[in-house]
Scaffold this motif. Structure first.
Motif, PDB file in Angstrom:
ATOM      1  N   HIS A 101       2.754   7.244 -13.495  1.00 35.58           N
ATOM      2  CA  HIS A 101       1.922   6.760 -12.397  1.00 35.58           C
ATOM      3  C   HIS A 101       0.896   7.845 -12.059  1.00 35.58           C
ATOM      4  O   HIS A 101       1.238   8.876 -11.493  1.00 35.58           O
ATOM      5  N   ILE A 134       0.244   6.543  -5.835  1.00 32.38           N
ATOM      6  CA  ILE A 134       1.467   7.227  -6.254  1.00 32.38           C
ATOM      7  C   ILE A 134       1.171   8.051  -7.497  1.00 32.38           C
ATOM      8  O   ILE A 134       0.681   7.528  -8.505  1.00 32.38           O
ATOM      9  N   ARG A 171       6.459   1.216  -2.551  1.00 32.03           N
ATOM     10  CA  ARG A 171       5.489   0.128  -2.473  1.00 32.03           C
ATOM     11  C   ARG A 171       5.933  -0.983  -1.525  1.00 32.03           C
ATOM     12  O   ARG A 171       5.098  -1.683  -0.955  1.00 32.03           O
ATOM     13  N   GLN A 172       7.223  -1.131  -1.351  1.00 32.20           N
ATOM     14  CA  GLN A 172       7.690  -2.107  -0.366  1.00 32.20           C
ATOM     15  C   GLN A 172       7.239  -1.724   1.037  1.00 32.20           C
ATOM     16  O   GLN A 172       6.907  -2.582   1.860  1.00 32.20           O
ATOM     17  N   CYS A 231       4.763   0.803   1.674  1.00 33.76           N
ATOM     18  CA  CYS A 231       3.359   1.262   1.719  1.00 33.76           C
ATOM     19  C   CYS A 231       2.612   0.716   0.501  1.00 33.76           C
ATOM     20  O   CYS A 231       2.285   1.483  -0.427  1.00 33.76           O
ATOM     21  N   PRO A 232       2.346  -0.569   0.459  1.00 35.89           N
ATOM     22  CA  PRO A 232       1.792  -1.187  -0.755  1.00 35.89           C
ATOM     23  C   PRO A 232       0.411  -0.691  -1.157  1.00 35.89           C
ATOM     24  O   PRO A 232       0.034  -0.804  -2.329  1.00 35.89           O
ATOM     25  N   ASP A 233      -0.338  -0.156  -0.211  1.00 35.00           N
ATOM     26  CA  ASP A 233      -1.709   0.258  -0.523  1.00 35.00           C
ATOM     27  C   ASP A 233      -1.833   1.748  -0.836  1.00 35.00           C
ATOM     28  O   ASP A 233      -2.940   2.233  -1.088  1.00 35.00           O
ATOM     29  N   HIS A 234      -0.728   2.476  -0.822  1.00 37.45           N
ATOM     30  CA  HIS A 234      -0.790   3.914  -1.045  1.00 37.45           C
ATOM     31  C   HIS A 234      -0.796   4.247  -2.538  1.00 37.45           C
ATOM     32  O   HIS A 234      -0.193   3.529  -3.348  1.00 37.45           O
ATOM     33  N   TRP A 266       1.600   9.554  -2.522  1.00 38.97           N
ATOM     34  CA  TRP A 266       2.996   9.928  -2.716  1.00 38.97           C
ATOM     35  C   TRP A 266       3.111  10.656  -4.053  1.00 38.97           C
ATOM     36  O   TRP A 266       2.557  10.209  -5.063  1.00 38.97           O
ATOM     37  N   VAL A 292       9.270   4.158  -7.012  1.00 33.39           N
ATOM     38  CA  VAL A 292       7.965   3.532  -6.819  1.00 33.39           C
ATOM     39  C   VAL A 292       8.123   2.172  -6.138  1.00 33.39           C
ATOM     40  O   VAL A 292       7.368   1.836  -5.211  1.00 33.39           O
ATOM     41  N   ASP A 293       9.094   1.390  -6.572  1.00 33.52           N
ATOM     42  CA  ASP A 293       9.322   0.089  -5.944  1.00 33.52           C
ATOM     43  C   ASP A 293       9.645   0.251  -4.457  1.00 33.52           C
ATOM     44  O   ASP A 293       9.162  -0.522  -3.615  1.00 33.52           O
TER      45      ASP A 293
END
Length: 267
Positions: free
Chosen positions: A73, A67, A59-60, A62-65, A83, A55-56
Motif C-alpha cells: 500500500h 495508507i 478503512r472501516q 477512516c475510508p478516505d485516509h 496511516w 488495512v481493512d
C-alpha cells in the motif's frame, strides 16, 4: 489536531494492530513458508494477511485516509491523513520462532505523528503513544532512562539488509561505542520494538543507518512521548521517508551522534 481526535485515532490504531496481531499469533511457530524479497529480507503470508486485516480495519473507520504499508500500500506520505503500517516487523525472527516481533500502526496528520501503537502479539505487549498525551507500556506510563553517560547504558542497533558498505559502517560505529565503555550492544532485529525499548528505559539509545517509515513511524512517537529524542544520525529532524535513525533518552543524544555520524554511509 484536537486531543479528542487524537485519542479516537489511537483507538482505531489499537483495533487495527490487534486485528493484524491476531493473525500473526495464530500462525507463529507453525512452520509457515517464508520467501525472500532479497538477501536476508524475508516475507511470509503472515505479513500479507496481517496487512490486509490492518488495512481493512482502518478503512472501516477512516475510508478516505491514505495508507502507507510495507507489503503493498503506497499511500502518499504528504497526504493530510496518513496511516503508516508495518504488518509484521521482525519477519526473520518470526521465521526462526523468536517471539521478538511486532505489528506497528501510526497515524500522521499533515506530516506529524499523532498516535502510534506497537504490539507484540506473542508476548501480549502493547506500546501506545498519543502526541501531547504521553506513552504507555501496557497500562503503565513509560519514561526513558535518566542516564547521562554512555558508560552507563546498553545501546540497541539495527542492521539494514545490505551486507556490504552499510554493514561495515554499522560495525565500525559499534566498535567506537565499545570504546566509550557502553555496557553492551543488543541487536534484536525489530526496529519498532527497539525504539520502544528506548522509551521504557531499557536502552539508553538506538541507531540504524537505514529504516523505512513503517519501521519507525509508531516507535519514534513512543520514544518521544516517553521523554526521548529521535532524529537522523546527523541530528536532523526525522523525515517520513527512508532515513537513518538515532533515538535516545535525550541526555545522551549528542554523545551518540558524535559516535555514529562519522560512519553514516554515503548516499
Amino acid at each position: 489536531m484536537s486531543d479528542t481526535t487524537t485519542m479516537t485515532a489511537l483507538d482505531v490504531a489499537r483495533r487495527a494492530a490487534g486485528a493484524g496481531g491476531a493473525i500473526v499469533a495464530s500462525v507463529f511457530g507453525t512452520g509457515m513458508e517464508i520467501r525472500r524479497k532479497a538477501v536476508s529480507d524475508l516475507v511470509s503470508d503472515a505479513d500479507i494477511d496481517s496487512e490486509r486485516a490492518i488495512v481493512d480495519s482502518i478503512r472501516q473507520a477512516c475510508p478516505d485516509h491514505a495508507i502507507l504499508a510495507e507489503e503493498g500500500h503506497g499511500g502518499d506520505p504528504d497526504a493530510e491523513h496518513l496511516w503508516v503500517v508495518d504488518p509484521l516487523d521482525g519477519t526473520t525472527n518470526f521465521a526462526h520462532g523468536i517471539d521478538h516481533i511486532a505489528v506497528s500502526v501510526a497515524y500522521y496528520h499533515r506530516g506529524v505523528a499523532q498516535c502510534g501503537v506497537v504490539h507484540n502479539p506473542i508476548r501480549g505487549d502493547w506500546f501506545t503513544a498519543a502526541r501531547g498525551q504521553g506513552a504507555w507500556h501496557n497500562d503503565e506510563p513509560a519514561r526513558v532512562s535518566t542516564h547521562r553517560r554512555l558508560d552507563e547504558v546498553l545501546v540497541g542497533v539495527g542492521f539494514y539488509y545490505d551486507r556490504g558498505a552499510m554493514m561495515r559502517a554499522t560495525l565500525a560505529a559499534v566498535a567506537d561505542l565499545f570504546r566509550q565503555q557502553i555496557h553492551g550492544i543488543r541487536r534484536f532485529g525489530t526496529a519498532s520494538l527497539d525504539l520502544c525499548l528506548v522509551g521504557v528505559g531499557v536502552f539508553g539509545a538506538f541507531f540504524e543507518y537505514e529504516l523505512s517509515p513503517w519501521d519507525f513511524a509508531a516507535g519514534r512517537l513512543f520514544a518521544e512521548e516517553a521523554g526521548g529524542r529521535v532524529t537522523t544520525c546527523r541530528g536532523a529532524p526525522l523525515p517520513l521517508g527512508r532515513t537513518t535513525v538515532l533515538a535516545s533518552n535525550g541526555l545522551l543524544h549528542e554523545a551518540m551522534r558524535v559516535v555514529v555520524e562519522p560512519h553514516v554511509p554515503a548516499q
